[in-house]
Scaffold this motif. Structure first.
Motif, PDB file in Angstrom:
ATOM      1  N   TYR A 178       6.890   1.783  15.765  1.00  0.00           N
ATOM      2  CA  TYR A 178       6.946   1.149  14.714  1.00  0.00           C
ATOM      3  C   TYR A 178       6.061   1.961  13.446  1.00  0.00           C
ATOM      4  CZ  TYR A 178       3.926  -2.794  12.481  1.00  0.00           C
ATOM      5  OH  TYR A 178       3.580  -3.997  11.810  1.00  0.00           O
ATOM      6  N   ILE A 179       6.732   1.479  12.654  1.00  0.00           N
ATOM      7  CA  ILE A 179       6.882   1.680  10.770  1.00  0.00           C
ATOM      8  C   ILE A 179       6.209   0.615  10.662  1.00  0.00           C
ATOM      9  CG2 ILE A 179       7.520   2.563   9.081  1.00  0.00           C
ATOM     10  CD1 ILE A 179       9.672   3.840  11.180  1.00  0.00           C
ATOM     11  N   GLU A 180       4.703   0.913   9.592  1.00  0.00           N
ATOM     12  CA  GLU A 180       4.047   0.258   8.358  1.00  0.00           C
ATOM     13  C   GLU A 180       4.453   0.527   7.084  1.00  0.00           C
ATOM     14  OE1 GLU A 180       1.403  -3.065   7.564  1.00  0.00           O
ATOM     15  OE2 GLU A 180       2.022  -2.646   9.967  1.00  0.00           O
ATOM     16  N   THR A 181       4.484  -0.308   6.266  1.00  0.00           N
ATOM     17  CA  THR A 181       4.077  -0.068   4.710  1.00  0.00           C
ATOM     18  C   THR A 181       3.233   1.027   4.534  1.00  0.00           C
ATOM     19  OG1 THR A 181       5.816  -2.138   4.124  1.00  0.00           O
ATOM     20  CG2 THR A 181       4.681  -0.999   2.163  1.00  0.00           C
ATOM     21  N   GLY A 182       3.474   1.349   3.749  1.00  0.00           N
ATOM     22  CA  GLY A 182       2.611   2.857   3.018  1.00  0.00           C
ATOM     23  C   GLY A 182       2.937   4.122   4.523  1.00  0.00           C
ATOM     24  N   ASP A 183       3.221   4.004   5.746  1.00  0.00           N
ATOM     25  CA  ASP A 183       3.058   4.941   6.156  1.00  0.00           C
ATOM     26  C   ASP A 183       4.110   6.363   5.656  1.00  0.00           C
ATOM     27  OD1 ASP A 183       1.587   4.024   8.601  1.00  0.00           O
ATOM     28  OD2 ASP A 183       3.695   3.860   9.594  1.00  0.00           O
TER      29      ASP A 183
ATOM     30  N   GLN B   3      -3.453   8.183   9.705  1.00  0.00           N
ATOM     31  CA  GLN B   3      -2.727   9.692  10.152  1.00  0.00           C
ATOM     32  C   GLN B   3      -2.642  10.794   9.776  1.00  0.00           C
ATOM     33  OE1 GLN B   3      -1.055  10.359  13.940  1.00  0.00           O
ATOM     34  NE2 GLN B   3      -1.369   8.148  14.599  1.00  0.00           N
ATOM     35  N   ILE B   4      -2.312  10.411   7.687  1.00  0.00           N
ATOM     36  CA  ILE B   4      -1.578  11.248   6.583  1.00  0.00           C
ATOM     37  C   ILE B   4      -2.522  12.319   6.319  1.00  0.00           C
ATOM     38  CG2 ILE B   4      -0.680  11.119   4.064  1.00  0.00           C
ATOM     39  CD1 ILE B   4      -0.165   8.576   4.456  1.00  0.00           C
ATOM     40  N   ASP B   5      -3.796  12.642   6.244  1.00  0.00           N
ATOM     41  CA  ASP B   5      -5.021  13.503   5.426  1.00  0.00           C
ATOM     42  C   ASP B   5      -5.362  14.448   7.006  1.00  0.00           C
ATOM     43  OD1 ASP B   5      -5.231  12.817   3.622  1.00  0.00           O
ATOM     44  OD2 ASP B   5      -7.340  10.986   3.697  1.00  0.00           O
ATOM     45  N   ALA B   6      -5.254  14.017   8.604  1.00  0.00           N
ATOM     46  CA  ALA B   6      -4.759  14.458   9.180  1.00  0.00           C
ATOM     47  C   ALA B   6      -4.040  15.548   9.919  1.00  0.00           C
ATOM     48  CB  ALA B   6      -5.534  13.903  11.024  1.00  0.00           C
ATOM     49  N   VAL B   7      -3.063  14.976   9.409  1.00  0.00           N
ATOM     50  CA  VAL B   7      -1.799  16.588   9.692  1.00  0.00           C
ATOM     51  C   VAL B   7      -1.443  16.838   8.909  1.00  0.00           C
ATOM     52  CG1 VAL B   7       0.588  16.196   9.187  1.00  0.00           C
ATOM     53  CG2 VAL B   7      -0.461  14.078  10.776  1.00  0.00           C
ATOM     54  N   ILE B   8      -2.232  16.465   6.904  1.00  0.00           N
ATOM     55  CA  ILE B   8      -2.229  17.393   6.222  1.00  0.00           C
ATOM     56  C   ILE B   8      -3.127  18.529   6.456  1.00  0.00           C
ATOM     57  CG2 ILE B   8      -2.477  17.406   3.920  1.00  0.00           C
ATOM     58  CD1 ILE B   8      -1.761  15.134   3.277  1.00  0.00           C
TER      59      ILE B   8
ATOM     60  N   ARG C 129       0.856  -0.732  -0.027  1.00  0.00           N
ATOM     61  CA  ARG C 129      -0.239  -0.139   0.466  1.00  0.00           C
ATOM     62  C   ARG C 129       0.784   1.317  -0.283  1.00  0.00           C
ATOM     63  NH1 ARG C 129      -2.432   0.863   6.214  1.00  0.00           N
ATOM     64  NH2 ARG C 129      -0.713   1.022   6.898  1.00  0.00           N
ATOM     65  N   ARG C 130       0.327   2.170  -0.209  1.00  0.00           N
ATOM     66  CA  ARG C 130       1.092   3.728  -0.886  1.00  0.00           C
ATOM     67  C   ARG C 130       0.434   4.336  -0.622  1.00  0.00           C
ATOM     68  NH1 ARG C 130       3.995  -0.009  -4.118  1.00  0.00           N
ATOM     69  NH2 ARG C 130       6.183  -0.180  -4.349  1.00  0.00           N
ATOM     70  N   PRO C 131       0.317   6.374  -0.375  1.00  0.00           N
ATOM     71  CA  PRO C 131      -0.297   6.900  -0.241  1.00  0.00           C
ATOM     72  C   PRO C 131      -0.552   7.676  -1.903  1.00  0.00           C
ATOM     73  CG  PRO C 131       1.080   7.358   1.017  1.00  0.00           C
ATOM     74  CD  PRO C 131       1.424   6.382   0.439  1.00  0.00           C
ATOM     75  N   GLY C 132      -1.628   8.192  -1.900  1.00  0.00           N
ATOM     76  CA  GLY C 132      -1.574   8.569  -3.028  1.00  0.00           C
ATOM     77  C   GLY C 132      -1.313   9.657  -3.439  1.00  0.00           C
ATOM     78  N   ALA C 133      -0.720  10.067  -4.460  1.00  0.00           N
ATOM     79  CA  ALA C 133       0.502  11.332  -5.420  1.00  0.00           C
ATOM     80  C   ALA C 133      -0.335  12.555  -4.388  1.00  0.00           C
ATOM     81  CB  ALA C 133       0.371  11.237  -6.785  1.00  0.00           C
ATOM     82  N   ASP C 134      -1.210  13.048  -4.578  1.00  0.00           N
ATOM     83  CA  ASP C 134      -1.819  14.178  -3.821  1.00  0.00           C
ATOM     84  C   ASP C 134      -0.949  14.355  -1.976  1.00  0.00           C
ATOM     85  OD1 ASP C 134      -2.468  15.263  -6.364  1.00  0.00           O
ATOM     86  OD2 ASP C 134      -4.445  14.614  -6.043  1.00  0.00           O
ATOM     87  N   GLN C 135      -1.228  13.126  -2.055  1.00  0.00           N
ATOM     88  CA  GLN C 135      -0.839  13.161   0.091  1.00  0.00           C
ATOM     89  C   GLN C 135       0.710  12.960  -0.135  1.00  0.00           C
ATOM     90  OE1 GLN C 135      -2.985   9.809   0.407  1.00  0.00           O
ATOM     91  NE2 GLN C 135      -4.407  10.359   1.732  1.00  0.00           N
TER      92      GLN C 135
END
Length: 232
Positions: free
Chosen positions: A166-171, A187-192, A15-21
């Motif tokens: 702890y780091i999960e792939t996709g973080d 938490q990516i969207d909340a941080v953005i 899994r990976r975040p989206g390009a905009d993220q």
């Protein structure tokens, strides 16, 4: 253990975040990100830019591909390189093992050729002149010329504890001269959403300092309302 584990396990779906993220973290200082996560998020301060950041770029951002190696191991890192995509940050977990390199110049060159954005490990690295020549930004816990092994077992695409977190792939990983910060996938969207306000506050405070600010208003207020007092 009744049965030996496979030498290497690679998760089918990375899994990976989206390009905009991902793009939202370009040029963002790690301190801003920690401020957006209640002052937390950084890996142990022993993980620093290789060579002190004197010869390589000291800012990188991208989704983590986690390679869970054992001590003095590199097989999972090899697997992570195999499944990496341009812009990924490969995170090599070696359980904090020291006195052995977790990657060297050739690995860095291969990662650079694949378009990997950076390499992060809680172990050490080697072949510093060659790492500089490869040009891949890297964060590690120092240098050691000792060689690792590739016997396994290892896992790619899952998660691991690195530098106390702890780091999960996709973080998301963001690293700079201050250190390495992990933003959990959830938490990516909340941080953005907080970054614009944090940048505005930081810019305003910078302007006040440059214009001569020298008082701590919060301390003055505490002294005024009695929550702090002057004593002999």
């Amino acid at each position: 253990m009744i049965e030996e584990p496979p030498k290497l396990q690679i998760r089918k779906t990375i899994r990976r975040p989206g390009a905009d993220q991902i793009a939202a973290f370009r040029d963002i200082p790690t301190g801003f990100l920690c401020d957006a996560m209640e002052g937390q998020g950084a890996l142990c301060s022993t993980i620093q830019p290789v060579g002190g950041g004197r010869d390589l770029p000291t800012h990188a951002y991208g989704p983590a591909v986690v390679a869970e190696n054992g001590p003095a191991e590199i097989l999972a890192t090899m697997g992570a390189v195999h499944v990496s995509q341009p812009g990924d940050i490969i995170v090599s977990a070696v359980h904090g093992h020291k006195n052995c390199s977790a990657a060297g110049d050739r690995f860095c060159g291969i990662m650079k050729n694949r378009g990997v954005a950076a390499f992060v490990t809680d172990g050490q690295m080697r072949d510093y002149p060659g790492i500089v020549a490869a040009g891949l930004p890297a964060w590690c816990a120092g240098l050691s010329p000792n060689s690792p092994y590739s016997n396994g077992p290892g896992k790619v695409g899952f998660g691991a504890v690195v530098g106390g977190r702890y780091i999960e792939t996709g973080d998301m990983i963001v690293a700079d001269v201050d250190g390495v910060v992990v933003i959990p996938f959830s938490q990516i969207d909340a941080v953005i959403a907080q970054l614009a306000a944090i940048q505005e506050l930081e810019t305003a405070l910078d302007a006040k300092v440059q214009n001569g600010l020298s008082e701590m208003a919060a301390i003055e207020a505490m002294l005024a309302d009695g929550t702090a007092k002057l004593v002999d």
